[in-house]
Design a protein around this motif. Structure first.
Motif, mmCIF file in Angstrom:
data_model
loop_
_atom_site.group_PDB
_atom_site.id
_atom_site.type_symbol
_atom_site.label_atom_id
_atom_site.label_comp_id
_atom_site.label_asym_id
_atom_site.label_seq_id
_atom_site.Cartn_x
_atom_site.Cartn_y
_atom_site.Cartn_z
ATOM 1 N N GLY A 48 -5.870 8.491 15.201
ATOM 2 C CA GLY A 48 -5.674 9.773 15.868
ATOM 3 C C GLY A 48 -6.113 9.806 17.315
ATOM 4 N N LEU A 49 -6.068 8.664 18.003
ATOM 5 C CA LEU A 49 -6.553 8.619 19.380
ATOM 6 C C LEU A 49 -5.867 9.643 20.277
ATOM 7 N N CYS A 50 -4.561 9.853 20.069
ATOM 8 C CA CYS A 50 -3.798 10.739 20.948
ATOM 9 C C CYS A 50 -3.672 12.157 20.399
ATOM 10 N N GLY A 51 -4.408 12.468 19.358
ATOM 11 C CA GLY A 51 -4.378 13.817 18.822
ATOM 12 C C GLY A 51 -3.090 14.124 18.079
ATOM 13 N N THR A 52 -2.913 15.405 17.713
ATOM 14 C CA THR A 52 -1.729 15.817 16.965
ATOM 15 C C THR A 52 -0.490 15.792 17.858
ATOM 16 N N PHE A 53 0.605 15.322 17.307
ATOM 17 C CA PHE A 53 1.902 15.219 17.988
ATOM 18 C C PHE A 53 1.823 14.352 19.253
ATOM 19 N N GLY A 54 0.775 13.533 19.356
ATOM 20 C CA GLY A 54 0.672 12.579 20.450
ATOM 21 C C GLY A 54 1.020 11.191 19.954
ATOM 22 N N SER A 55 1.716 10.413 20.765
ATOM 23 C CA SER A 55 2.129 9.057 20.407
ATOM 24 C C SER A 55 1.393 8.053 21.279
ATOM 25 N N CYS A 56 0.881 7.001 20.660
ATOM 26 C CA CYS A 56 0.120 5.975 21.381
ATOM 27 C C CYS A 56 0.978 4.733 21.561
ATOM 28 N N ASN A 57 0.990 4.217 22.772
ATOM 29 C CA ASN A 57 1.755 3.005 23.083
ATOM 30 C C ASN A 57 0.892 2.117 23.972
ATOM 31 N N PRO A 58 0.367 1.004 23.438
ATOM 32 C CA PRO A 58 -0.545 0.162 24.234
ATOM 33 C C PRO A 58 0.139 -0.503 25.418
ATOM 34 N N ASN A 59 1.471 -0.564 25.404
ATOM 35 C CA ASN A 59 2.210 -1.209 26.490
ATOM 36 C C ASN A 59 2.580 -0.236 27.607
ATOM 37 N N SER A 60 2.213 1.028 27.445
ATOM 38 C CA SER A 60 2.520 2.038 28.456
ATOM 39 C C SER A 60 1.351 2.165 29.429
ATOM 40 N N SER A 88 7.864 12.711 3.901
ATOM 41 C CA SER A 88 8.009 13.913 4.726
ATOM 42 C C SER A 88 6.630 14.442 5.079
ATOM 43 N N TRP A 89 6.586 15.239 6.168
ATOM 44 C CA TRP A 89 5.311 15.735 6.660
ATOM 45 C C TRP A 89 5.376 17.232 6.911
ATOM 46 N N LYS A 90 4.300 17.916 6.592
ATOM 47 C CA LYS A 90 4.114 19.327 6.915
ATOM 48 C C LYS A 90 2.919 19.445 7.848
ATOM 49 N N GLY A 91 2.898 20.523 8.629
ATOM 50 C CA GLY A 91 1.761 20.730 9.521
ATOM 51 C C GLY A 91 1.788 19.768 10.700
ATOM 52 N N ASN A 92 0.612 19.388 11.173
ATOM 53 C CA ASN A 92 0.497 18.546 12.363
ATOM 54 C C ASN A 92 0.704 17.075 12.033
ATOM 55 N N LEU A 93 1.323 16.360 12.959
ATOM 56 C CA LEU A 93 1.503 14.915 12.819
ATOM 57 C C LEU A 93 0.359 14.225 13.551
ATOM 58 N N ILE A 94 -0.327 13.329 12.849
ATOM 59 C CA ILE A 94 -1.509 12.684 13.424
ATOM 60 C C ILE A 94 -1.421 11.175 13.223
ATOM 61 N N ASP A 95 -1.960 10.418 14.184
ATOM 62 C CA ASP A 95 -2.038 8.955 14.150
ATOM 63 C C ASP A 95 -0.645 8.317 14.187
ATOM 64 N N ILE A 96 0.055 8.568 15.279
ATOM 65 C CA ILE A 96 1.387 7.999 15.498
ATOM 66 C C ILE A 96 1.269 6.919 16.562
ATOM 67 N N GLN A 97 1.930 5.802 16.332
ATOM 68 C CA GLN A 97 1.892 4.711 17.307
ATOM 69 C C GLN A 97 3.282 4.121 17.479
ATOM 70 N N GLN A 98 3.648 3.806 18.708
ATOM 71 C CA GLN A 98 4.942 3.189 18.984
ATOM 72 C C GLN A 98 4.762 1.685 19.103
ATOM 73 N N PHE A 99 5.632 0.927 18.395
ATOM 74 C CA PHE A 99 5.590 -0.523 18.417
ATOM 75 C C PHE A 99 6.739 -1.077 19.250
ATOM 76 N N SER A 100 6.600 -2.338 19.639
ATOM 77 C CA SER A 100 7.711 -3.032 20.293
ATOM 78 C C SER A 100 8.554 -3.772 19.273
ATOM 79 N N THR A 101 8.036 -3.917 18.059
ATOM 80 C CA THR A 101 8.785 -4.524 16.966
ATOM 81 C C THR A 101 8.196 -4.026 15.657
ATOM 82 N N GLY A 102 9.004 -4.032 14.597
ATOM 83 C CA GLY A 102 8.511 -3.577 13.296
ATOM 84 C C GLY A 102 8.480 -2.068 13.181
ATOM 85 N N GLY A 103 7.594 -1.564 12.326
ATOM 86 C CA GLY A 103 7.463 -0.128 12.141
ATOM 87 C C GLY A 103 8.634 0.486 11.389
#
Length: 836
Positions: free
Chosen positions: A293-305, A400-415
């Motif tokens: 949850g580094l980026c909080g709710t509805f936040g996406s983390c991308n280490p390459n950004s 499926s998800w209800k409420g807030n989305l937490i702990d989302i990460q963008q990959f360059s491969t996989g996922g």
């Protein structure tokens, strides 16, 4: 007599007082009632890899009873971790107490630690197994207690991480408090979300990291984790509510554990059999984005950004000032209110909500799971106004998800693909601007490319005009070659000279002269890449010229790859590259000449069978194995061949094997040991299942091909040629059928069968079956295979059923005329498919 007695007494005193300093004072693998193991005495497992005794961590004199792997620097389990023996406690002792429990006593015989099993029977025994598991057993060999069920910070092969749906009871790994304090630290590991299991690391009661959902093969939130063929993880349900995660590797030369350190990092550690310290020691977490949850709710983390945290499209920071200061705790909020509830109640206006597709993502936590098709999953989420996102995976089903989305990460491969509900206006926003940007960039890039190509073509035309007269006779045969092709080849030729000073660059005239202008009388054979010609250089050296045809599946990439790879290799069982020629639209490789052509000309061609008796065939098997071991482990580069087969094994004057054709080979960098590709290339039948099906390849893929080749050499049968009297079984299926019927000797080519060597032949068949097992983790590596062949490893593990045991006709075999010939020189088959 008195002299002897005195020496006997002195020896007894020496043993009594100085014995703890020597290894022979260590007990065997068991502790029985009334036996005392006093510090620093130890107990060793039967195989000697695991040791039970007392140790003290760095920077402290506190003593703990523990188990270590080979060295006290590799502690895997601690008993009295919260109550150490201090200097004032006296010397520690391990024994079986009167009530049958295993206990640790201090110098005053006070119990500092106990297995604490109630209602225990007498005559118990404690044994340290070769798995590293310490077990307490009764006289009937029933296990009353085991260290695997009471772990410290390490997960070992066959140890199960369990969680019970009904009772909520969980087995938990717990970190040390610090490097010098093995007491229970802040971090722990459990198995959670049991409908679609995930591994969690906890910092106290707060989640710190999670693996993402298990899809039956991998944890989807670990982007570099490979499929089941390359990893030994399993999750099983015992049917009574307990879900268990465990792993195992059958590679006899390697030992792997996972250790949770005091900072919350999960490390994988790999040892080879002859090593005290781990060969591999790396963290499963690879970036800040792995923090839950580094980026909080509805936040996406991308280490390459450049800015690792970003709000999902359609969302904005809930507190812009904090967000700009890189405090992402409060996450993001939706920009536009959804229409779903309003439209359903007849109060809304405008178009209904839609879904934004996010590709290659670690999906959020708290997924709700159901069995549904992809379309049904979407419709269910669309119709349910509380559903804010969904994801579908064929292996998992609908999430499926209800409420807030937490702990989302963008990959360059996989996922996985994640579909987030947005208002229609947010879906449409900025599309015209994006189109304009794309069109503008495309036009600019296209203009630059055209200008560059025009300049290059002009320069090459000038260069061609200067050398045209020299090669006039030969180029008349090629007057229809296009300028663009010549230009491309010349660039590659120059590149090869710059990158590969070891390789001689031959001009076209010299090669044409050596082969008498590629006269048909000098043609040695024909492969999928084109013809091979014999030639003689001016100094009298015989050469073989591999000339790529225009219709060849081996293009510029494979050609350059082969030059780059083979020029850097030097081994008696690898074919030697003398030089290359890239000129006038031609791409040619110049090898040392092999008078006996390729292996398939001997083992599949009846007239030549007699030249290869069993001893010579075994020498070829061993030579190929050593050549592959050089590629995988001993060369300057780690090379995966990817097309090992009989037609790519050339034979010299003495029928010694030389591995050839490195057009499909892959160089691995550093600690890289496996890779994924969407372009699956190679020859069916020799391809391992993880490569053919999923595009995953490693040295274990080459091991599979080696196993197929070994069985071909023993049997004289092609992998691609079933026969009616075998019920349409392929070579692997037929071999397995004979093996389970205990009549594997029938596989042997009748022309080489001899009862005097039957034992050696059966051993080779056994090794071949181990190499072609379906799961890559269960195949030996090449170093183990070489040791097996040389009988350094006496007891071979039993093989499991090979992959592809049921014969299926393959279009690439039936449609390729070349594959139907008795043999092909250095042939290559290239197939493209999309790995999933």
């Amino acid at each position: 007599m008195g002299f002897c007695c005195r020496h006997t007494i002195l020896f007894a005193i020496f043993i009594t007082f100085y014995c703890p300093r020597f290894d022979f004072c260590s007990a065997k693998d068991s502790i029985i009632s009334s036996q005392y193991i006093k510090d620093p005495e130890t107990v060793s497992s039967n195989g000697g890899s695991f040791i039970l005794g007392f140790f003290n961590p760095e920077k402290t004199t506190n003593r703990y009873m523990g188990i270590w792997y080979k060295s006290q620097s590799n502690i895997i389990w601690v008993a009295n971790r919260n109550q150490p023996l201090t200097d004032s406690s006296g010397i520690g002792t391990i024994t079986i107490s009167e009530d049958g429990n295993l206990v640790v006593l201090n110098g005053q015989n006070h119990i500092f630690w106990s297995t604490n099993v109630s209602k225990i029977t007498l005559n118990t025994t404690c044994q340290l197994l070769d798995t590293g598991n310490l077990v307490l057993k009764d006289s009937a060999e029933n296990i009353l207690w085991q260290s695997f069920a009471n772990p410290s910070d390490s997960l070992l092969p066959q140890m199960k991480l369990t969680s019970n749906k009904r009772t909520g009871e969980k087995l938990r790994l717990t970190s040390w408090k610090s490097l010098s304090d093995p007491s229970m630290g802040n971090f722990s590991i459990t198995l959670e979300r049991l409908d679609i299991p995930e591994v969690f690391i906890w910092n106290g009661a707060r989640p710190y990291w999670r693996s993402g959902p298990w899809n039956g093969r991998i944890f989807t939130g670990i982007y570099y984790m490979n499929a089941i063929y390359l990893n030994g993880f399993r999750i099983i349900d015992d049917g009574e509510g307990t879900i268990s995660l465990y792993f195992s590797f059958s590679d006899l030369t390697q030992f792997t554990i996972f250790v949770l350190d005091f900072q919350g990092l999960l490390y994988e550690k790999d040892w080879l059999n002859d090593m005290i310290q781990p060969l591999v020691n790396y963290s499963i977490q690879t970036s800040e984005c792995d923090i839950y949850g580094l980026c909080g709710t509805f936040g996406s983390c991308n280490p390459n950004s450049s800015l690792i945290c970003n709000c999902l499209r359609g969302f904005e920071p809930s507190n812009r000032e904090e967000w700009d200061m890189k405090n992402w705790t409060n996450g993001c909020v939706r920009k536009t209110t959804l229409q779903c509830d309003k439209l359903k109640n007849g109060r809304g206006q405008g178009k209904e909500d839609g879904f934004l597709k996010l590709e290659m993502f670690k999906v959020p936590d708290f997924a709700e799971w159901s069995i549904a098709s992809k379309e049904a999953c979407r419709n269910h989420c669309l119709e349910n106004c509380t559903c804010v996102a969904y994801s579908y995976s064929p292996e998992i089903g609908c999430m499926s998800w209800k409420g807030n989305l937490i702990d989302i990460q963008q990959f360059s491969t996989g996922g996985l693909d994640l579909y987030v509900r947005l208002a229609y206006s947010d879906l449409e926003k900025d599309r015209p601007t994006r189109k304009i940007i794309i069109i503008t960039v495309t036009v600019i890039i296209g203009t630059l490319i055209i200008a560059f190509c025009t300049y290059v073509v002009w320069k090459r035309i000038l260069k061609r005009s200067e050398t045209k007269s020299k090669n006039k006779q030969f180029f008349r045969l090629k007057k229809n070659k296009e300028y663009s092709e010549e230009t491309e080849d010349t660039i590659v030729g120059e590149l090869s000279q710059v990158r590969l000073p070891e390789v001689l660059a031959y001009d076209l005239e010299k090669v044409a002269t050596a082969t008498n202008n590629f006269d048909l009388t000098n043609k040695l054979g024909q492969g999928g890449f084109g013809p091979v010609y014999k030639g003689i250089l001016q100094d009298g050296q015989n050469i073989a010229v591999k000339r790529l045809s225009r219709a060849s599946g081996q293009g510029l990439e494979e050609f350059m790859n082969e030059v780059i790879v083979i020029s850097k290799l030097q081994h008696r069982n690898l074919v030697k590259l003398i030089g290359c020629c890239v000129e006038g639209g031609e791409k040619m490789l110049i090898y040392e000449y092999m008078p006996n052509k390729s292996l398939d000309a001997f083992i599949f061609d009846p007239p030549n069978h007699i030249l290869l008796d069993w001893r010579k065939r075994f020498d070829i098997i061993e030579g190929v194995a050593r050549g592959m071991l050089y590629l995988h482990r001993d060369s300057r580069l780690k090379i995966i061949h990817r097309d090992l087969k009989a037609s790519n094994i050339l034979l010299d004057d003495n029928l010694n094997p030389k591995i050839s054709d490195f057009g499909l080979a892959r160089i691995f960098k550093g600690s890289e040991d496996q890779a994924n590709t969407r372009r699956v290339v190679g020859t069916y039948g020799y391809m391992s299942p993880e490569y053919a099906i999923e595009g995953l390849f490693s040295e274990k893929s080459d091991v599979f091909s080696f196993g197929v080749l070994l069985l071909e050499i023993v049997s004289g049968r092609r992998i691609s040629s079933p026969s009616n009297n075998e019920d349409s079984l392929g070579l692997l299926g037929f071999t397995w059928k004979l093996w389970i019927e205990k009549s594997a000797a029938k596989l042997t080519d009748p022309r080489i069968y001899d009862t005097n060597v039957e034992k050696d032949i059966l051993r080779c068949i056994h090794i071949g079956l181990l190499c072609v097992q379906e799961l890559a983790r269960e195949r030996p590596n090449m170093s183990t295979a070489v040791s097996m062949l040389s009988s350094e490893i006496v007891n071979l593990p039993p093989p499991k059923q090979p992959a592809f045991t049921q014969w299926q006709s393959l279009s690439c075999s039936s449609s390729n005329e070349e594959s139907q010939k008795l043999f092909s020189n250095n042939g290559v088959s290239i197939t493209e498919m999309h790995g999933r």
